[in-house]
Design an enzyme around this catalytic site. Structure first.
Site, PDB file in Angstrom:
ATOM      1  NE  ARG A  62      -3.911   2.234   2.572  1.00  0.00           N
ATOM      2  CZ  ARG A  62      -3.858   2.683   3.707  1.00  0.00           C
ATOM      3  NH1 ARG A  62      -3.006   2.553   4.717  1.00  0.00           N
ATOM      4  NH2 ARG A  62      -4.772   3.821   3.864  1.00  0.00           N
ATOM      5  CG  HIS A  66      -1.161   5.409  -0.432  1.00  0.00           C
ATOM      6  ND1 HIS A  66      -1.583   5.908   0.455  1.00  0.00           N
ATOM      7  CD2 HIS A  66      -1.996   4.402  -0.819  1.00  0.00           C
ATOM      8  CE1 HIS A  66      -3.126   5.504   0.691  1.00  0.00           C
ATOM      9  NE2 HIS A  66      -3.194   4.473  -0.063  1.00  0.00           N
ATOM     10  CG  ASP A  67       6.394   6.830  -3.313  1.00  0.00           C
ATOM     11  OD1 ASP A  67       6.421   8.158  -2.891  1.00  0.00           O
ATOM     12  OD2 ASP A  67       7.457   6.376  -4.135  1.00  0.00           O
ATOM     13  CB  VAL A  70       1.234  11.390  -3.935  1.00  0.00           C
ATOM     14  CG1 VAL A  70       1.297  12.776  -3.821  1.00  0.00           C
ATOM     15  CG2 VAL A  70      -0.141  10.921  -3.702  1.00  0.00           C
ATOM     16  CG  ASP A  74       8.326  11.546  -5.748  1.00  0.00           C
ATOM     17  OD1 ASP A  74       7.636  10.784  -4.940  1.00  0.00           O
ATOM     18  OD2 ASP A  74       8.428  12.645  -5.566  1.00  0.00           O
ATOM     19  CG  ASN A  93      -0.861   8.952   2.383  1.00  0.00           C
ATOM     20  OD1 ASN A  93      -1.184   7.991   1.992  1.00  0.00           O
ATOM     21  ND2 ASN A  93      -0.388   9.988   1.943  1.00  0.00           N
ATOM     22  CG  HIS A 190      -8.291  -3.848  -1.898  1.00  0.00           C
ATOM     23  ND1 HIS A 190      -9.353  -3.072  -2.308  1.00  0.00           N
ATOM     24  CD2 HIS A 190      -7.248  -3.037  -1.735  1.00  0.00           C
ATOM     25  CE1 HIS A 190      -8.770  -1.644  -2.349  1.00  0.00           C
ATOM     26  NE2 HIS A 190      -7.722  -1.637  -2.145  1.00  0.00           N
TER      27      HIS A 190
END
Length: 322
Positions: A62, A66-67, A70, A74, A93, A190
């Site tokens: 996850r 998420h990295d 957005v 990076d 987050n 999931h």
């Protein structure tokens, strides 16, 4: 699987993966000369942590997702801010965990070959190796990403929402160069995830403000969730793939097909012909193509808006820019 056998498997698939061609400026052999043991070091640290606490696999997967969603892949999710206004401070987050695994792997790398391996590459490898530790699919991770220097809380608004419908989700994915198949395949992650009662409270108790539940949900499933989540309970954990949360498999698609998707973002996969068809295929074939499809989509995810060459930097500590 014994740790010794797991290490042997990871080494083997790493060797086999060298023949895979990739775009961008990433390379499966990127650290071959400057830090030849880089992948082995990350692998060893990941196994140490995840073998003791298998639930970290879902957490690290996850975090990587998420990295990449957005500012691209990076490592900006890893940055801390003295003002608590970095990505990791955004509401979606706050429940992320597993930073210590990335930090431990990076620390080990800095001792062996300082200033060479980016935190972004470490996170990419940790996410893959963590899934393999729990017998999930392997995927090649081409390397050479650079670390970003910017992390803004507001940028986390681009993360796909658990409350989103299919149109919004497709738009989120398309904006990152990912397609509808990637959306449904990556949702399959999931299968090892957990959430909390707070994120489904309104869905099972007051969906339209009239004390009702979401009609897209199986009524029997709603009754089960209500036993787990009382009206004022916003903290208890809830499995995203009931009965199979510790095993990385295609069972998630069976759950969604039965209208037992925990979030709107799960249930809405039945609202699009392509995603619905994929779910039905996985259910009817016992998930015959899911492992390969997941590997393919994770490979694509790892290329989202990457920094290479002279862009960004190689952070010495993952939580702080140099």
């Amino acid at each position: 699987m014994a740790i010794k056998n797991l290490l042997a498997l990871l080494v083997l698939v790493s060797v086999l993966g060298v023949s895979v061609a990739h775009k961008g400026r990433l390379d499966l052999n990127y650290y071959k000369h400057r830090c030849p043991d880089a992948e082995a070091i990350v692998r060893r640290v990941t196994i140490q942590y995840v073998s003791r606490k298998p639930s970290l696999a879902a957490a690290l997967l996850r975090m990587h997702f998420h990295d990449c969603f957005v500012r691209g892949c990076d490592g900006s999710i890893l940055l801390k801010s003295p003002n608590n206004d970095a990505e990791r401070n955004a509401v979606p987050n706050l429940s992320l965990r597993g930073y210590e695994v990335v930090d431990a792997a990076k620390s080990a790398l800095e001792k062996k070959c300082p200033g060479v391996v980016s935190c972004t590459d470490v996170l990419s490898l940790v996410a893959r190796d963590a899934v393999v530790v729990i017998n999930g699919p392997w995927w090649p991770v081409p390397l050479g990403r650079r670390d970003g220097r910017i992390s803004r809380l507001a940028d986390a608004n681009s993360l796909p929402s658990p409350f989103a419908g299919i149109a919004a989700l497709k738009q989120n994915f398309f904006a990152k160069g990912l397609n509808t198949k990637d959306l449904v395949v990556l949702s399959g992650g999931h299968t090892i995830g957990i959430s909390n009662c707070g994120l489904i409270n309104s869905r099972i108790y007051n969906f339209t403000g009239r004390g009702d539940f979401d009609p897209a949900m199986n009524p029997s499933y709603v009754r089960t969730l209500k036993k787990r989540c009382k009206p004022t309970d916003f903290r208890s954990a809830v499995e995203m793939d009931p009965g199979s949360v510790k095993k990385f498999d295609s069972h998630y698609f069976n759950i969604v097909a039965q209208k037992k998707g925990l979030f709107t973002s799960d249930s809405t996969l039945l609202d699009d012909p392509e995603t619905k068809s994929y779910i039905e295929t996985q259910v009817s074939t016992g998930g015959s193509s899911f492992a390969k499809d997941f590997s393919d989509s994770m490979l694509k995810l790892g290329f989202v808006e990457i920094l290479t060459g002279n862009q960004g930097e190689i952070r010495r500590r993952c939580a702080f820019p140099n």
